[in-house]
Motif scaffolding. Structure first.
Motif, PDB file in Angstrom:
ATOM      1  N   LEU A 108       5.476  17.510 -11.841  1.00  0.00           N
ATOM      2  CA  LEU A 108       5.888  16.104 -11.805  1.00  0.00           C
ATOM      3  C   LEU A 108       7.292  15.908 -12.354  1.00  0.00           C
ATOM      4  O   LEU A 108       8.074  15.105 -11.819  1.00  0.00           O
ATOM      5  CB  LEU A 108       4.881  15.245 -12.588  1.00  0.00           C
ATOM      6  CG  LEU A 108       3.526  15.052 -11.937  1.00  0.00           C
ATOM      7  CD1 LEU A 108       2.573  14.336 -12.883  1.00  0.00           C
ATOM      8  CD2 LEU A 108       3.645  14.298 -10.635  1.00  0.00           C
ATOM      9  N   ARG A 109       7.639  16.658 -13.403  1.00  0.00           N
ATOM     10  CA  ARG A 109       8.999  16.577 -13.935  1.00  0.00           C
ATOM     11  C   ARG A 109      10.020  17.061 -12.909  1.00  0.00           C
ATOM     12  O   ARG A 109      11.102  16.483 -12.775  1.00  0.00           O
ATOM     13  CB  ARG A 109       9.120  17.399 -15.218  1.00  0.00           C
ATOM     14  CG  ARG A 109       8.780  16.598 -16.446  1.00  0.00           C
ATOM     15  CD  ARG A 109       9.213  17.309 -17.720  1.00  0.00           C
ATOM     16  NE  ARG A 109       7.996  17.531 -18.483  1.00  0.00           N
ATOM     17  CZ  ARG A 109       7.560  18.688 -18.919  1.00  0.00           C
ATOM     18  NH1 ARG A 109       8.246  19.770 -18.733  1.00  0.00           N
ATOM     19  NH2 ARG A 109       6.435  18.780 -19.583  1.00  0.00           N
ATOM     20  N   LYS A 113      13.012  14.881 -11.319  1.00  0.00           N
ATOM     21  CA  LYS A 113      14.403  15.326 -11.427  1.00  0.00           C
ATOM     22  C   LYS A 113      15.054  15.372 -10.047  1.00  0.00           C
ATOM     23  O   LYS A 113      16.194  14.954  -9.875  1.00  0.00           O
ATOM     24  CB  LYS A 113      14.458  16.718 -12.060  1.00  0.00           C
ATOM     25  CG  LYS A 113      15.871  17.188 -12.362  1.00  0.00           C
ATOM     26  CD  LYS A 113      15.943  18.629 -12.797  1.00  0.00           C
ATOM     27  CE  LYS A 113      15.153  18.905 -14.039  1.00  0.00           C
ATOM     28  NZ  LYS A 113      15.268  20.301 -14.502  1.00  0.00           N
ATOM     29  N   ASP A 114      14.304  15.850  -9.046  1.00  0.00           N
ATOM     30  CA  ASP A 114      14.824  15.912  -7.675  1.00  0.00           C
ATOM     31  C   ASP A 114      15.106  14.515  -7.135  1.00  0.00           C
ATOM     32  O   ASP A 114      16.105  14.300  -6.447  1.00  0.00           O
ATOM     33  CB  ASP A 114      13.851  16.642  -6.752  1.00  0.00           C
ATOM     34  CG  ASP A 114      13.812  18.145  -7.032  1.00  0.00           C
ATOM     35  OD1 ASP A 114      14.727  18.656  -7.712  1.00  0.00           O
ATOM     36  OD2 ASP A 114      12.854  18.787  -6.571  1.00  0.00           O
TER      37      ASP A 114
END
Length: 118
Positions: A108-109, A113-114
């Motif tokens: 999920l991080r 970030k994407d």
């Protein structure tokens, strides 16, 4: 009704097992062990203790060996502390849910970030 009793017995076993691992087990292989849950069968004959171990895979294997060696002592101690006609046979398994949750959190991080980079 028996199912409810199995849950209560499992919770009591979890509490006592945690105490035994902290206070009574002297094996140096059995360190940094957390009991995350205990599942007891409906007939109260078998119990599976789910554990997590702080350390790498080699330390986890050694901890499991130490627990298997101390299984008889642990079962007798639980028998003294939890009043049952017959103490359930004890099995140990690693709890994979924490690693699974960490993996989901990492993914999920990365997605977040994407999205912020786009």
């Amino acid at each position: 009704m028996a199912n409810n009793r199995a849950v209560r017995v499992g919770e009591q076993m979890k509490k006592e097992l945690s105490d035994i691992l902290i206070r009574d087990i002297k094996d140096p292989r059995v360190r940094f062990v957390t009991v995350t849950g205990v599942d007891v069968t409906g007939d109260l004959q078998q119990a599976t203790a789910f554990i997590t171990v702080l350390g790498d895979e080699g330390e986890q294997r050694e901890t499991l060996k130490g627990l298997e060696k101390a299984k008889g002592f642990i079962r007798s101690e639980i028998g003294k502390r939890v009043r049952l006609r017959k103490t359930p046979e004890l099995f140990f398994e690693f709890d994979e849910s924490i690693q699974y949750g960490d993996r989901i959190e990492t993914l999920l991080r990365e997605v977040k970030k994407d999205e912020s980079n786009d």
